[in-house]
Design a protein around this motif. Sequence first.
Motif, PDB file in Angstrom:
ATOM      1  N   GLY A 119      61.401  68.466   7.631  1.00  0.00           N
ATOM      2  CA  GLY A 119      61.537  69.907   7.488  1.00  0.00           C
ATOM      3  C   GLY A 119      62.449  70.475   8.553  1.00  0.00           C
ATOM      4  O   GLY A 119      62.974  69.766   9.407  1.00  0.00           O
ATOM      5  N   LYS A 120      62.609  71.766   8.498  1.00  0.00           N
ATOM      6  CA  LYS A 120      63.432  72.470   9.476  1.00  0.00           C
ATOM      7  C   LYS A 120      62.702  72.542  10.820  1.00  0.00           C
ATOM      8  O   LYS A 120      61.470  72.467  10.865  1.00  0.00           O
ATOM      9  CB  LYS A 120      63.724  73.886   8.980  1.00  0.00           C
ATOM     10  CG  LYS A 120      64.551  73.924   7.723  1.00  0.00           C
ATOM     11  CD  LYS A 120      64.763  75.358   7.278  1.00  0.00           C
ATOM     12  CE  LYS A 120      65.565  75.402   5.989  1.00  0.00           C
ATOM     13  NZ  LYS A 120      65.767  76.772   5.537  1.00  0.00           N
ATOM     14  N   PRO A 121      63.444  72.695  11.915  1.00  0.00           N
ATOM     15  CA  PRO A 121      62.798  72.837  13.223  1.00  0.00           C
ATOM     16  C   PRO A 121      61.793  74.000  13.235  1.00  0.00           C
ATOM     17  O   PRO A 121      62.052  75.059  12.651  1.00  0.00           O
ATOM     18  CB  PRO A 121      63.963  73.120  14.173  1.00  0.00           C
ATOM     19  CG  PRO A 121      65.149  72.523  13.498  1.00  0.00           C
ATOM     20  CD  PRO A 121      64.898  72.712  12.027  1.00  0.00           C
ATOM     21  N   PHE A 122      60.663  73.769  13.865  1.00  0.00           N
ATOM     22  CA  PHE A 122      59.602  74.768  14.044  1.00  0.00           C
ATOM     23  C   PHE A 122      58.930  75.193  12.738  1.00  0.00           C
ATOM     24  O   PHE A 122      58.313  76.250  12.671  1.00  0.00           O
ATOM     25  CB  PHE A 122      60.124  75.999  14.798  1.00  0.00           C
ATOM     26  CG  PHE A 122      60.788  75.648  16.097  1.00  0.00           C
ATOM     27  CD1 PHE A 122      60.040  75.191  17.171  1.00  0.00           C
ATOM     28  CD2 PHE A 122      62.160  75.726  16.224  1.00  0.00           C
ATOM     29  CE1 PHE A 122      60.656  74.846  18.367  1.00  0.00           C
ATOM     30  CE2 PHE A 122      62.785  75.384  17.412  1.00  0.00           C
ATOM     31  CZ  PHE A 122      62.021  74.941  18.486  1.00  0.00           C
ATOM     32  N   ASP A 123      59.027  74.368  11.698  1.00  0.00           N
ATOM     33  CA  ASP A 123      58.383  74.681  10.425  1.00  0.00           C
ATOM     34  C   ASP A 123      57.205  73.750  10.168  1.00  0.00           C
ATOM     35  O   ASP A 123      56.944  73.350   9.042  1.00  0.00           O
ATOM     36  CB  ASP A 123      59.405  74.606   9.291  1.00  0.00           C
ATOM     37  CG  ASP A 123      58.956  75.370   8.054  1.00  0.00           C
ATOM     38  OD1 ASP A 123      58.040  76.215   8.180  1.00  0.00           O
ATOM     39  OD2 ASP A 123      59.505  75.125   6.971  1.00  0.00           O
ATOM     40  N   GLU A 124      56.490  73.412  11.247  1.00  0.00           N
ATOM     41  CA  GLU A 124      55.352  72.512  11.140  1.00  0.00           C
ATOM     42  C   GLU A 124      54.276  73.002  10.170  1.00  0.00           C
ATOM     43  O   GLU A 124      53.698  72.196   9.436  1.00  0.00           O
ATOM     44  CB  GLU A 124      54.739  72.232  12.518  1.00  0.00           C
ATOM     45  CG  GLU A 124      55.561  71.307  13.377  1.00  0.00           C
ATOM     46  CD  GLU A 124      56.677  72.025  14.131  1.00  0.00           C
ATOM     47  OE1 GLU A 124      56.831  73.265  13.999  1.00  0.00           O
ATOM     48  OE2 GLU A 124      57.427  71.345  14.845  1.00  0.00           O
ATOM     49  N   PRO A 125      53.967  74.314  10.133  1.00  0.00           N
ATOM     50  CA  PRO A 125      52.944  74.755   9.173  1.00  0.00           C
ATOM     51  C   PRO A 125      53.283  74.381   7.723  1.00  0.00           C
ATOM     52  O   PRO A 125      52.402  73.965   6.969  1.00  0.00           O
ATOM     53  CB  PRO A 125      52.901  76.277   9.362  1.00  0.00           C
ATOM     54  CG  PRO A 125      53.326  76.472  10.776  1.00  0.00           C
ATOM     55  CD  PRO A 125      54.390  75.420  10.996  1.00  0.00           C
ATOM     56  N   SER A 126      54.539  74.499   7.354  1.00  0.00           N
ATOM     57  CA  SER A 126      54.939  74.123   5.989  1.00  0.00           C
ATOM     58  C   SER A 126      54.800  72.627   5.771  1.00  0.00           C
ATOM     59  O   SER A 126      54.344  72.182   4.711  1.00  0.00           O
ATOM     60  CB  SER A 126      56.381  74.544   5.706  1.00  0.00           C
ATOM     61  OG  SER A 126      56.491  75.942   5.699  1.00  0.00           O
ATOM     62  N   LEU A 127      55.187  71.830   6.763  1.00  0.00           N
ATOM     63  CA  LEU A 127      55.064  70.377   6.637  1.00  0.00           C
ATOM     64  C   LEU A 127      53.608  69.964   6.479  1.00  0.00           C
ATOM     65  O   LEU A 127      53.282  69.103   5.658  1.00  0.00           O
ATOM     66  CB  LEU A 127      55.663  69.673   7.858  1.00  0.00           C
ATOM     67  CG  LEU A 127      57.175  69.679   7.954  1.00  0.00           C
ATOM     68  CD1 LEU A 127      57.614  69.048   9.268  1.00  0.00           C
ATOM     69  CD2 LEU A 127      57.789  68.938   6.787  1.00  0.00           C
ATOM     70  N   LEU A 128      52.732  70.561   7.270  1.00  0.00           N
ATOM     71  CA  LEU A 128      51.309  70.238   7.166  1.00  0.00           C
ATOM     72  C   LEU A 128      50.752  70.629   5.799  1.00  0.00           C
ATOM     73  O   LEU A 128      49.973  69.882   5.199  1.00  0.00           O
ATOM     74  CB  LEU A 128      50.527  70.926   8.285  1.00  0.00           C
ATOM     75  CG  LEU A 128      50.822  70.409   9.684  1.00  0.00           C
ATOM     76  CD1 LEU A 128      50.148  71.291  10.724  1.00  0.00           C
ATOM     77  CD2 LEU A 128      50.389  68.967   9.833  1.00  0.00           C
ATOM     78  N   GLU A 129      51.163  71.768   5.299  1.00  0.00           N
ATOM     79  CA  GLU A 129      50.705  72.220   3.981  1.00  0.00           C
ATOM     80  C   GLU A 129      51.187  71.274   2.880  1.00  0.00           C
ATOM     81  O   GLU A 129      50.420  70.876   1.996  1.00  0.00           O
ATOM     82  CB  GLU A 129      51.218  73.632   3.720  1.00  0.00           C
ATOM     83  CG  GLU A 129      50.729  74.214   2.420  1.00  0.00           C
ATOM     84  CD  GLU A 129      51.225  75.638   2.200  1.00  0.00           C
ATOM     85  OE1 GLU A 129      51.230  76.059   1.031  1.00  0.00           O
ATOM     86  OE2 GLU A 129      51.597  76.309   3.181  1.00  0.00           O
TER      87      GLU A 129
END
Length: 50
Positions: free
Chosen positions: A20-30
């Motif tokens: 994913g894009k930098p600092f988009d951890e919430p989307s990756l976890l989802e």
Amino acid sequence: MSVPAGVTADGLPVGMEILGKPFDEPSLLEIGYSFEQATDHRHRPKTTID
């Protein structure tokens, strides 16, 4: 993020990497959680003690 993606014919685990894009951890976890729930590829190893 790596998520379980099944097993080979020999029973070896296969993983899938989600980027994913930098600092988009919430989307990756989802996305990773949704993939695991939809596919049911994650299983407890046989060597795990109850």
